[in-house]
Scaffold this motif. Structure first.
Motif, short mmCIF file in Angstrom:
data_model
loop_
_atom_site.label_atom_id
_atom_site.label_comp_id
_atom_site.label_asym_id
_atom_site.label_seq_id
_atom_site.Cartn_x
_atom_site.Cartn_y
_atom_site.Cartn_z
N GLY A 106 0.81 -1.21 0.00
CA GLY A 106 0.00 0.00 0.00
C GLY A 106 0.85 1.26 0.00
O GLY A 106 2.08 1.22 -0.05
N ARG A 107 0.14 2.37 0.06
CA ARG A 107 0.83 3.65 -0.02
C ARG A 107 1.51 3.97 1.31
O ARG A 107 1.09 3.52 2.37
CB ARG A 107 -0.18 4.76 -0.35
N PRO A 108 2.59 4.76 1.25
CA PRO A 108 3.26 5.15 2.49
C PRO A 108 2.41 6.13 3.28
O PRO A 108 1.42 6.69 2.78
CB PRO A 108 4.56 5.81 1.99
N ASN A 109 2.77 6.34 4.53
CA ASN A 109 2.12 7.33 5.36
C ASN A 109 2.62 8.72 4.96
O ASN A 109 3.83 8.93 4.82
CB ASN A 109 2.43 7.09 6.83
N ALA A 118 10.68 14.56 -10.18
CA ALA A 118 9.46 15.34 -10.34
C ALA A 118 8.27 14.58 -9.75
O ALA A 118 8.17 13.35 -9.85
CB ALA A 118 9.23 15.63 -11.82
N GLY A 119 7.35 15.34 -9.11
CA GLY A 119 6.14 14.75 -8.56
C GLY A 119 6.32 14.28 -7.13
O GLY A 119 7.34 14.53 -6.48
N HIS A 120 5.27 13.59 -6.62
CA HIS A 120 5.31 13.05 -5.26
C HIS A 120 4.74 11.64 -5.26
O HIS A 120 4.07 11.22 -6.22
CB HIS A 120 4.55 13.96 -4.28
N PRO A 121 5.00 10.85 -4.20
CA PRO A 121 4.67 9.42 -4.22
C PRO A 121 3.19 9.09 -4.37
O PRO A 121 2.86 7.95 -4.72
CB PRO A 121 5.20 8.92 -2.87
N PHE A 122 2.27 10.03 -4.13
CA PHE A 122 0.86 9.72 -4.27
C PHE A 122 0.35 9.91 -5.71
O PHE A 122 -0.82 9.64 -5.99
CB PHE A 122 0.03 10.59 -3.32
N GLU A 123 1.19 10.38 -6.60
CA GLU A 123 0.78 10.53 -8.00
C GLU A 123 0.92 9.19 -8.72
O GLU A 123 1.91 8.46 -8.50
CB GLU A 123 1.62 11.60 -8.69
#
Length: 391
Positions: free
Chosen positions: A128-131, A177-182
Motif C-alpha cells: 500500500g501507499r506510504p504514510n 518530479a512529482g510526489h509518491p501519491f501521484e
C-alpha cells in the motif's frame, strides 16, 4: 558543493536604547529600493546597507559615497546569490528504536521560500501507499515531522521528502518530479534506516564504518608511531591498528580519538545511567600489551579504564560504573607545543552522561614501560566498541 549563499528577506531585531522601537530604515546603495518599517525593534531586511534613524528625527544627508571610518558608507560586498536548484540536506539516523516516536528533520536549500514539505514513510515490505506526514517549518530552512510510534516496527523503514514550490512538487533524495501519491511517480531513491528493538545495544565504534571518523596525532615532534586498518577477527571485519615504536620523545604518550556523527547519536537519548561497554581488541606484535579506552563527552570530559590485551582477540565487558575521569588528549597536538598536551576537566559526577557522548579515546601511556626498553614497540588493535544499555 560545500555551501550556498541564499539572499532572502529575513526579520532582524535591533535592540539599541538610543534608537527606540519604531525607528526608520533607509537603504543606501545603487538601485536598492527596499525600505523596511520597524515595529517593536524588528524589521524585515535583505542583504545591503541601511541607515537607521530614530523616529521623528531627520536623517540628514548621507549619500552612498559619504566616507565613514575611511570607506564609503554604501560599500557592500557579499557573495552572489546561488542559482543552484532546490536541494534537501538530510543525514539519516544510523538506526531508530521500535515503538518510540522519532523526529525526521531536513534542511531545504532554495532560492525562494518553499510552500510546504511532506514526509512519506513506510516499513520495508509493507504493502500500500506510504504514510504522508506534513512537515512543520523549523527556523529559516528546516522542516521536521514526528513519526508516530506505531509506524516504527522492528526491521527497516524507508522515506522520501517532497518539497512543494509554485504548485509543483519534487521528491528527494532523488530530486525527482512529482510526489509518491501521484499515479505516474517513478522515483526509486529513498532513505532507509534500520529499526531496532528498544534498548538494543548502540554501536559506538566500528573500524569498517568509521574509517573517516578518526582523529590522529600530529606525526612530527611526537612519539614515533604507525597506524593502519587491518583485517579483523572475522569475514568483513576490520580493525584500527596503532603501534608506538618509541616512547622516548615527549610526551611519552600516544592517543587516537574517534567521533560520532550526529546521525549516529540518534539513540543515545535512551541511554540511562549504568550499562556496559563491550570492546573487541587485541595487542599488536604477537605479545601482551595494554590500552586505555575512554568515553568522551561533548564538553571534553573523558571517562576511561585500562585493558590488559593478549595477542589474540578478546571481548572485554566494562561496566560503565567502573569508568573513572581521565585526561582528554588534545589532538592533533597543541601549538605552540608548550601548551598542555592533556586537558583535565573538573568532574563532580560519578558516571558519564551517556546521552552526551561525542566519541571514544584510545591511548597508551609510556610511563609503565620506562623500566623496560623505551624503544620497544607497543600497540593495540580495536575492532569495535558497543554500548549495552541498562534495562
Amino acid at each position: 558543493e560545500a555551501a550556498r549563499a541564499i539572499w532572502r528577506l529575513r526579520p532582524m531585531r535591533i535592540d539599541l536604547p538610543d534608537l527606540g522601537d519604531d525607528f526608520s530604515a533607509r537603504p543606501i546603495g545603487d538601485g536598492d529600493t527596499h525600505t523596511p518599517t520597524a515595529r517593536g525593534a524588528t524589521l524585515d531586511v535583505r542583504p545591503g546597507v541601511y541607515l537607521l534613524t530614530r523616529s521623528r528625527t531627520p536623517a540628514g544627508s548621507w549619500p552612498a559615497d559619504s566616507v565613514v571610518a575611511g570607506r564609503p558608507l554604501g560599500a557592500f560586498v557579499a557573495p552572489a546569490p546561488s542559482r543552484a536548484p532546490t536541494a534537501v540536506v538530510h543525514d539519516a539516523p544510523a538506526e531508530l528504536s521500535a515503538g518510540s516516536p522519532s523526529t525526521v528533520r531536513v534542511d531545504v536549500a532554495s532560492r525562494n521560500p518553499v510552500d510546504s514539505a511532506a514526509l512519506f514513510i513506510r516499513g520495508i515490505g509493507s504493502w500500500g501507499r506510504p504514510n504522508r506526514l506534513t512537515m512543520e517549518r523549523e527556523g529559516a530552512f528546516g522542516f521536521e515531522a514526528e513519526v508516530p510510534a506505531e509506524i516504527l516496527h522492528e526491521g527497516l523503514v524507508e522515506y522520501m521528502v517532497s518539497v512543494y514550490e509554485a504548485g509543483e512538487a519534487r521528491t528527494f533524495p532523488g530530486d525527482e518530479a512529482g510526489h509518491p501519491f501521484e499515479w505516474d511517480f517513478t522515483g526509486r531513491e529513498r532513505w532507509r534506516v534500520p529499526v531496532v528493538a528498544e534498548g538494543a545495544p548502540i554501536l559506538l565504534f566500528d573500524a569498517a564504518r568509521d574509517l573517516d571518523h578518526v582523529l590522529y596525532p600530529h606525526p612530527w615532534s611526537y612519539v614515533r608511531f604507525r597506524t593502519d586498518i587491518v583485517a579483523g577477527s572475522g569475514p568483513q571485519r576490520l580493525a584500527l591498528s596503532a603501534t608506538v615504536e618509541d616512547f622516548t620523545p615527549s610526551p611519552h604518550h600516544f592517543a587516537l580519538r574517534t567521533f560520532l556523527r550526529e546521525s549516529q547519536r540518534a539513540r543515545l537519548g535512551e541511554a540511562r545511567a549504568g550499562g556496559a561497554l563491550h570492546v573487541r581488541a587485541r595487542a599488536t606484535g604477537g605479545k601482551s600489551d595494554r590500552v586505555e579506552v575512554a568515553l568522551v563527552e561533548r564538553d571534553g570530559t573523558a571517562w576511561g579504564t585500562r585493558l590488559e590485551l593478549a595477542d589474540s582477540w578478546k571481548d572485554f565487558e566494562i561496566p560503565v560504573k567502573r569508568l573513572r575521569p581521565v585526561p582528554l588528549v588534545l589532538l592533533p597536538r597543541p601549538y605552540p607545543q608548550f601548551l598542555p598536551y592533556l586537558l583535565k576537566v573538573a568532574v563532580t559526577r560519578d558516571e558519564p552522561r551517556l546521552a552526551e557522548l561525542d566519541g571514544l579515546q584510545f591511548s597508551v601511556d609510556g610511563s609503565p614501560f620506562r623500566d623496560d626498553d623505551p624503544q620497544e614497540a607497543h600497540g593495540f588493535e580495536i575492532e569495535r566498541v558497543v554500548l549495552e544499555l541498562q534495562p
